[in-house]
Design a protein around this motif. Structure first.
Motif: not given
Lengths: 324, 324, 324, 324
Positions: D24-31, D48-51, D54-59, D68-74
């Protein structure tokens, strides 16, 4: 490394009295520089003869009180010393041949043009075979300065001949230096021109930065001239960098390109790195491309301005800077 | 584009008589510059107080006749106007906080350091909230010049305050300019430093070319200074480029690197192309790499010399140039 | 602005069958390039004749199976087409006079040297008067590449002649381009060389930065070659920048200086600003001064290294960088 | 001088089998970069999880199959390894604080942004105190390249961690290098960018020279790419230099200015002279001034063109060049 030990900004006529005085001076080349020097020599009491291939130059010279010779050969017979002020290496070689053929042993020729040392060497050799001595004596100063006797002579060649010529130098310049062996005059001139090439552009860089900040070039010149960043170019060319001042020409960009080439060649031959001089080359090339060939070298300001300014904006966007 | 219309090198005390005179001047920072200015103000009849974190600086100041304050807060209570001469942005911000806390409404602070305009802006804002007015007034001149009162003040900020401070400026400088809005002082200083960065290197290029031709730097400086290639740097730094003259420091290369960074940032922010300034960057970096960090900036001559000279010859071969 | 619309990397022998085939090819100049090309043409089945003023070159050519002519005039009588590979403008003009005098109407001459377009123009005009056609066809590739037929021909001149020569080009190169009117070959060659001048130095800058950080040049070349910073020079010259790799010469600095001069002149004539090319000039000058004249151009790495490194430390001081 | 001896473009999963696999890999920054890498990891079978703030990037991420994680901590609680792709030093420091607070010992963080090494060092130290390991792993390649898995990873940090991460690197890149100690990744990236800064401008210089001679940029790119002057930039940016190709952005000039500053600072810190890099600075500044801030860096061609061309002709005069 041997160094030049003789630098005498001699302002006194030392042993001159002992030498036969020069009373008649001849000019080959009566352009802006030549005619200005001739005028000052006349004022100083010399009898001045001269020749130039263009009719207009000869007439101006005659009106000013000069004696017009019908050609170089006649000129040689009329004078004791000749001053040459020539536009090209070809003109120098041709002149050397004419003066050599004239066969006047002991004639001294003061060569004041800015030309390649190799070409001056060749000219000297041609004349030396016939007993004529060429001295390499470029000048520091513009046509305007020549008119008000505000020239400096970078004399080089046989020391004894330079000494004998002191009264002549004093007739058309404010100062002269004996820089040693033939060719050292041109060397000093190239060093001066390297500095001019750079300081003209550095002035443009500083003034453009100021202009972007809302500081007028004339204000900046006034404030900066007396400080650590001051230079002759800042004082002289700085004011020409606003209101298209480059249209009043003190040095044409197209003519300056020849000087640039001489400096570049000298640096290559001497194997000297000159990064700032090198960085000026593209700006003078660009000024040519932009159509400034007949304008003053101060036009490098226009190059820096146009390559980075709102008048060239590629779109309707404004940058943050503009809004300040 | 709006331009600065106010430049008054006012040498006369116009309406000053009407304003309440400043009699007591305080210094924060008693280094080379600060102590030199303080000395001249004392000579001019001002009562001068001061504080510096280093014991030695305080002692020197006391010996010279100054009143040592035990900290900045005490200093504020003792004087009418304060002059700051600080080594870093952090020192400025700390000073701004101290002066703001001191709560002396109407206090004027003459900030003479060379620092980023953004940092000066921040300091001004901190103080303005407490009624203290900061003026951005960098100086043109070295420590040696400061000692003989040979400084120029680039004053900027509220015009009325600058006018009131004229007697103080006159107490420690030979000239001052009111350059307009806060920050314009630093802008002019950056323009001056851009020129200094370039002319220091152009001097090295010309003198190295001459040296390769056997012309001594001191000879070249003498001949060239008065001509079209002349500059303050040629006169001042030129003579430091022979006999390792860079060991007598007027501006340390390591300190200069901070100034270089400020200029580079200003050019980027103002979106101004400065090819010659850019070309100097590698030479100062190289001087650092070569170990000149504690030497004078004149050491760029050594960089150009070493990168191209016989002492670095990779083989026993001699070039044609050497044989001449 | 009219642009060249004809670029045909023609790899097929289109209408060649219709033309009389060239079976005998002559070489004037049997140096490294000439002899390598001659060898490949022999392998391709051509009868190859040649002349060179040096005995050694003629003997090597003969050993390789070539027919040695006793002079250029004899060569003309033996072949259908001549390839010239010459060291200087003087050699080209002399060759042009000899070939013009030989009076062989319809002869085609493939001129492959890197020389000033003006000199090639002059040579073309001399020959054209006698019915001999010169084509300007410089080559991309080193002597080592020529030996393995890894050359590209930048052909320019009359399209029909270029078309007829395709089989010859194919006999000694891997690719050829018809670049349009006479002189376009040299123009493309100068553009290529401008890039080479720059990329050689950019490679040195990146590798020196890496070396100061403890990253070996060979490591950096491996990692960077495939990425956005990759270039042919990085791959070819990069590895020559450690362990004094510049002592294996692929292009001598002293010879390269001639190419530098041609590019500088072309930029001045075309009024094009090329700031990066200009910034390379001081480095090649410095390499000459440092004694690298007989080493490869990769020696610019040594210039950057020496101008900024511990081996030149002026004092015993260590910089912070060194301690990391 | 110690040098990096470990460069392993390991394409085989050596001892990876022994390590616990990352699933399981996480991303901070989905530009642009983050989302492209995430997509390829999904294709490679990773969860793959990520946060992203910006709303658009998450969608976009959710639509592509990401969790989609609700924040970096999650996010920290959901994954084994995190990849960061961040726009600024502030974002990095904030991220470091969040990840440190999350208190997940043994977490590995792959930091792929182009940021100052000092900022990355600071972030690493913050996390190290809480048992989280940061690896400095910048990427070579654009967003377009990321989408087609055409990236190279410049990995640096603890060798064992890099080894364990090989399967992850292989999930989103074509190649990766273990460059040694933390920070070496950024060092290699800065070296690559220095070359890019230069080769982009060298391409413009060569193509402008060609254009003035009537040779189209596209023709020149085709002919030159395979030769000694070839570079990745010539191939990629060359074609963008005609028909205003700079309007299709692969690297915005305004964003590039940040990279330029990082390179300049690195050269100053390492005391390395880089004359060609320095010579590019004025051109990017000029491009900003000309209004190209939102265009591609290929717009430096426009700067060179406008500073020297007929469209800026100051008068009706034509230059000799134009008439040819």
């Amino acid at each position: 490394m041997s160094t030049n030990k003789l630098v005498k900004p001699s302002k006194t006529k030392l042993s001159v009295a002992a030498s036969p005085a020069f009373e008649r001076v001849g000019f080959l080349g009566l352009g802006i520089m030549g005619s200005a020097m001739a005028g000052n020599l006349m004022k100083a009491g010399f009898e001045v003869h001269g020749f130039d291939p263009t009719t207009k130059a000869r007439q101006r010279f005659k009106s000013a009180g000069g004696h017009v010779s019908k050609d170089a050969a006649e000129l040689v017979r009329s004078v004791d010393v000749i001053i040459t002020s020539l536009p090209s290496p070809d003109a120098l070689i041709e002149t050397a041949n004419v003066l050599a053929r004239a066969g006047r042993k002991g004639l001294l020729v003061i060569e004041t043009s800015t030309l390649d040392i190799k070409d001056k060497d060749a000219a000297r050799d041609v004349m030396a075979k016939k007993g004529v001595t060429l001295l390499d004596c470029p000048l520091s100063g513009t046509g305007a300065q020549a008119a008000r006797k505000d020239l400096t002579v970078y004399a080089s060649g046989p020391a004894a001949d330079i000494r004998r010529l002191v009264p002549v130098f004093e007739g058309f310049s404010k100062a002269h230096f004996d820089l040693g062996p033939f060719g050292n005059g041109m060397k000093m001139k190239l060093m001066a021109n390297l500095l001019v090439a750079i300081h003209n552009v550095s002035t443009a860089e500083a003034l453009l930065l100021g202009q972007r900040w809302g500081i007028k070039p004339s204000t900046a010149v006034k404030v900066l001239s007396d400080g650590a960043g001051g230079s002759r170019m800042l004082q002289v060319r700085g004011p020409m960098m606003e209101n298209e001042g480059w249209k009043e020409v003190t040095m044409k960009i197209s003519v300056w390109q020849k000087d640039m080439k001489l400096i570049a060649q000298a640096l290559a031959d001497a194997q000297v790195p000159a990064p700032l001089f090198a960085a000026t080359i593209p700006l003078y090339n660009a000024a040519m491309g932009m159509g400034h060939e007949s304008n003053d070298t101060a036009a490098v300001f226009d190059v820096l301005e146009k390559m980075s300014s709102i008048s060239n904006k590629v779109a309707g966007k404004k940058t943050a800077l503009r809004k300040r």
